[in-house]
Design a protein around this motif. Structure first.
Motif, PDB file in Angstrom:
ATOM      1  N   ALA A   1      40.016  14.553  53.796  1.00  0.00           N
ATOM      2  CA  ALA A   1      38.522  14.822  53.816  1.00  0.00           C
ATOM      3  C   ALA A   1      38.415  15.734  52.368  1.00  0.00           C
ATOM      4  CB  ALA A   1      38.318  15.993  54.938  1.00  0.00           C
ATOM      5  N   THR A   2      39.430  16.426  51.953  1.00  0.00           N
ATOM      6  CA  THR A   2      39.130  17.219  50.607  1.00  0.00           C
ATOM      7  C   THR A   2      39.879  16.552  49.461  1.00  0.00           C
ATOM      8  OG1 THR A   2      40.761  18.984  51.229  1.00  0.00           O
ATOM      9  CG2 THR A   2      38.550  19.343  52.003  1.00  0.00           C
ATOM     10  N   ASN A   3      41.040  15.838  49.822  1.00  0.00           N
ATOM     11  CA  ASN A   3      41.926  15.152  48.808  1.00  0.00           C
ATOM     12  C   ASN A   3      42.737  16.463  47.936  1.00  0.00           C
ATOM     13  OD1 ASN A   3      42.889  12.640  48.613  1.00  0.00           O
ATOM     14  ND2 ASN A   3      42.544  12.758  46.309  1.00  0.00           N
ATOM     15  N   SER A   4      42.803  17.588  48.897  1.00  0.00           N
ATOM     16  CA  SER A   4      43.749  18.869  48.267  1.00  0.00           C
ATOM     17  C   SER A   4      44.514  19.210  49.356  1.00  0.00           C
ATOM     18  CB  SER A   4      42.713  19.983  47.748  1.00  0.00           C
ATOM     19  OG  SER A   4      41.900  20.280  48.789  1.00  0.00           O
ATOM     20  N   LEU A   5      45.665  19.922  48.675  1.00  0.00           N
ATOM     21  CA  LEU A   5      46.665  20.466  49.517  1.00  0.00           C
ATOM     22  C   LEU A   5      46.297  21.469  50.399  1.00  0.00           C
ATOM     23  CD1 LEU A   5      49.480  20.936  46.907  1.00  0.00           C
ATOM     24  CD2 LEU A   5      49.505  19.256  48.825  1.00  0.00           C
ATOM     25  N   VAL A   6      46.735  21.276  51.768  1.00  0.00           N
ATOM     26  CA  VAL A   6      46.512  22.291  52.726  1.00  0.00           C
ATOM     27  C   VAL A   6      47.165  23.932  52.445  1.00  0.00           C
ATOM     28  CG1 VAL A   6      46.904  22.941  55.408  1.00  0.00           C
ATOM     29  CG2 VAL A   6      46.388  20.726  54.635  1.00  0.00           C
ATOM     30  N   GLN A   7      46.586  24.724  52.820  1.00  0.00           N
ATOM     31  CA  GLN A   7      47.022  25.995  52.332  1.00  0.00           C
ATOM     32  C   GLN A   7      48.367  26.458  52.805  1.00  0.00           C
ATOM     33  OE1 GLN A   7      46.473  27.739  49.232  1.00  0.00           O
ATOM     34  NE2 GLN A   7      45.570  25.289  48.873  1.00  0.00           N
ATOM     35  N   ASP A   8      48.160  26.491  54.224  1.00  0.00           N
ATOM     36  CA  ASP A   8      49.234  27.141  55.000  1.00  0.00           C
ATOM     37  C   ASP A   8      50.566  26.314  55.037  1.00  0.00           C
ATOM     38  OD1 ASP A   8      50.170  29.034  57.490  1.00  0.00           O
ATOM     39  OD2 ASP A   8      50.165  26.991  58.311  1.00  0.00           O
ATOM     40  N   PRO A   9      51.648  26.786  54.821  1.00  0.00           N
ATOM     41  CA  PRO A   9      53.159  25.967  54.880  1.00  0.00           C
ATOM     42  C   PRO A   9      53.177  25.157  55.768  1.00  0.00           C
ATOM     43  CG  PRO A   9      53.208  28.190  53.897  1.00  0.00           C
ATOM     44  CD  PRO A   9      51.857  28.100  54.578  1.00  0.00           C
ATOM     45  N   GLN A  10      53.165  25.679  57.097  1.00  0.00           N
ATOM     46  CA  GLN A  10      53.372  24.877  58.416  1.00  0.00           C
ATOM     47  C   GLN A  10      52.452  23.620  58.672  1.00  0.00           C
ATOM     48  OE1 GLN A  10      56.047  25.347  60.700  1.00  0.00           O
ATOM     49  NE2 GLN A  10      55.311  23.202  60.993  1.00  0.00           N
ATOM     50  N   ALA A  11      51.182  24.160  58.174  1.00  0.00           N
ATOM     51  CA  ALA A  11      50.053  23.147  58.326  1.00  0.00           C
ATOM     52  C   ALA A  11      50.026  22.098  57.314  1.00  0.00           C
ATOM     53  CB  ALA A  11      48.528  23.823  58.344  1.00  0.00           C
ATOM     54  N   ARG A  12      50.615  22.313  56.263  1.00  0.00           N
ATOM     55  CA  ARG A  12      50.670  21.388  55.179  1.00  0.00           C
ATOM     56  C   ARG A  12      51.925  20.453  55.469  1.00  0.00           C
ATOM     57  NH1 ARG A  12      51.772  23.535  49.146  1.00  0.00           N
ATOM     58  NH2 ARG A  12      50.155  24.535  49.451  1.00  0.00           N
ATOM     59  N   ILE A  13      53.067  20.989  55.879  1.00  0.00           N
ATOM     60  CA  ILE A  13      54.161  19.995  56.441  1.00  0.00           C
ATOM     61  C   ILE A  13      53.595  19.171  57.630  1.00  0.00           C
ATOM     62  CG2 ILE A  13      56.369  20.026  57.474  1.00  0.00           C
ATOM     63  CD1 ILE A  13      56.966  22.695  55.732  1.00  0.00           C
ATOM     64  N   LEU A  14      52.967  19.736  58.575  1.00  0.00           N
ATOM     65  CA  LEU A  14      52.247  18.773  59.532  1.00  0.00           C
ATOM     66  C   LEU A  14      51.503  17.847  58.936  1.00  0.00           C
ATOM     67  CD1 LEU A  14      52.329  18.432  62.572  1.00  0.00           C
ATOM     68  CD2 LEU A  14      50.558  20.202  62.501  1.00  0.00           C
ATOM     69  N   GLN A  15      50.676  18.215  58.119  1.00  0.00           N
ATOM     70  CA  GLN A  15      49.747  17.299  57.258  1.00  0.00           C
ATOM     71  C   GLN A  15      50.557  16.178  56.808  1.00  0.00           C
ATOM     72  OE1 GLN A  15      46.178  17.339  57.992  1.00  0.00           O
ATOM     73  NE2 GLN A  15      46.205  15.233  56.907  1.00  0.00           N
ATOM     74  N   ALA A  16      51.518  16.391  55.943  1.00  0.00           N
ATOM     75  CA  ALA A  16      52.213  15.451  55.422  1.00  0.00           C
ATOM     76  C   ALA A  16      52.725  14.228  56.559  1.00  0.00           C
ATOM     77  CB  ALA A  16      53.468  15.911  54.480  1.00  0.00           C
ATOM     78  N   PHE A  17      53.203  14.671  57.509  1.00  0.00           N
ATOM     79  CA  PHE A  17      53.536  13.880  58.442  1.00  0.00           C
ATOM     80  C   PHE A  17      52.361  12.945  59.225  1.00  0.00           C
ATOM     81  CE2 PHE A  17      57.595  16.409  58.752  1.00  0.00           C
ATOM     82  CZ  PHE A  17      58.392  15.259  58.729  1.00  0.00           C
ATOM     83  N   ARG A  18      51.230  13.771  59.320  1.00  0.00           N
ATOM     84  CA  ARG A  18      50.169  13.223  59.772  1.00  0.00           C
ATOM     85  C   ARG A  18      49.612  11.991  58.994  1.00  0.00           C
ATOM     86  NH1 ARG A  18      47.298  18.470  61.992  1.00  0.00           N
ATOM     87  NH2 ARG A  18      48.016  18.261  64.049  1.00  0.00           N
ATOM     88  N   ASN A  19      49.657  12.258  57.578  1.00  0.00           N
ATOM     89  CA  ASN A  19      49.150  11.280  56.607  1.00  0.00           C
ATOM     90  C   ASN A  19      50.431  10.142  56.660  1.00  0.00           C
ATOM     91  OD1 ASN A  19      47.240  12.868  55.695  1.00  0.00           O
ATOM     92  ND2 ASN A  19      48.550  13.695  53.816  1.00  0.00           N
ATOM     93  N   LEU A  20      51.610  10.102  56.736  1.00  0.00           N
ATOM     94  CA  LEU A  20      52.343   8.965  56.830  1.00  0.00           C
ATOM     95  C   LEU A  20      52.132   8.258  58.315  1.00  0.00           C
ATOM     96  CD1 LEU A  20      55.103   9.387  58.748  1.00  0.00           C
ATOM     97  CD2 LEU A  20      55.836  10.666  56.924  1.00  0.00           C
TER      98      LEU A  20
END
Length: 158
Positions: free
Chosen positions: A66-85
């Motif tokens: 939605a923002t095309n920017s990195l998620v700030q929270d580390p755990q949420a960021r890692i989860l988002q990487a998997f959601r993207n793939l």
């Protein structure tokens, strides 16, 4: 009438080529992927490619589409990487259980490996998990903490 016919032909072409998202096919049938709702690929790379029965997904970071920017929270960021793939794989008819290879790059193995395990357990819902290699690297794009490279099996519709 001729203008209306030309417009309808153009609309049909756009609708059958990924809803207007840039995709291309090589002479050997390798097709690049850019599904709706995915992050934006900027530069000299594609989000993924289909080659026969396999879907290859580019290294995904924890970027919020939605923002095309990195998620700030580390755990949420890692989860988002998997959601993207996952989104890219699903656009080609594959699910997480169809993943045949994961390579996870992290900037700090001891800190982030448990977070990767947690994200995978949450999204996969339990074993079996795909073969995985996790390596610590000195630096990732945008000084990120994680990038996940993946390959999926999704039988091509004939």
């Amino acid at each position: 009438m001729l203008t209306l016919l030309a417009f309808l032909c153009l609309a049909a072409t756009v609708a059958t080529t990924g809803l207007g998202f840039a995709q291309s096919t090589s002479p050997n049938g390798v097709r690049t992927l850019n599904p709706p709702g995915a992050i934006k690929a900027e530069g000299t790379w594609s989000l993924g490619a289909r080659a026969g029965d396999f879907v290859f997904v580019a290294g995904m970071q924890g970027v919020d589409p939605a923002t095309n920017s990195l998620v700030q929270d580390p755990q949420a960021r890692i989860l988002q990487a998997f959601r993207n793939l996952k989104l890219i794989a699903e656009s080609e008819g594959a699910g997480l259980k169809d993943c045949v290879r994961l390579t996870v790059y992290v900037s700090d193995l001891h800190r982030y490996a448990p977070m990767v395990d947690k994200a995978q357990a949450e999204l996969w819902g339990g074993p079996p998990y795909p073969p995985r290699t996790m390596v610590e690297v000195q630096r990732l794009f945008d000084d990120d903490i994680v990038e996940v490279d993946s390959v999926f099996y999704a039988a091509a519709k004939k």
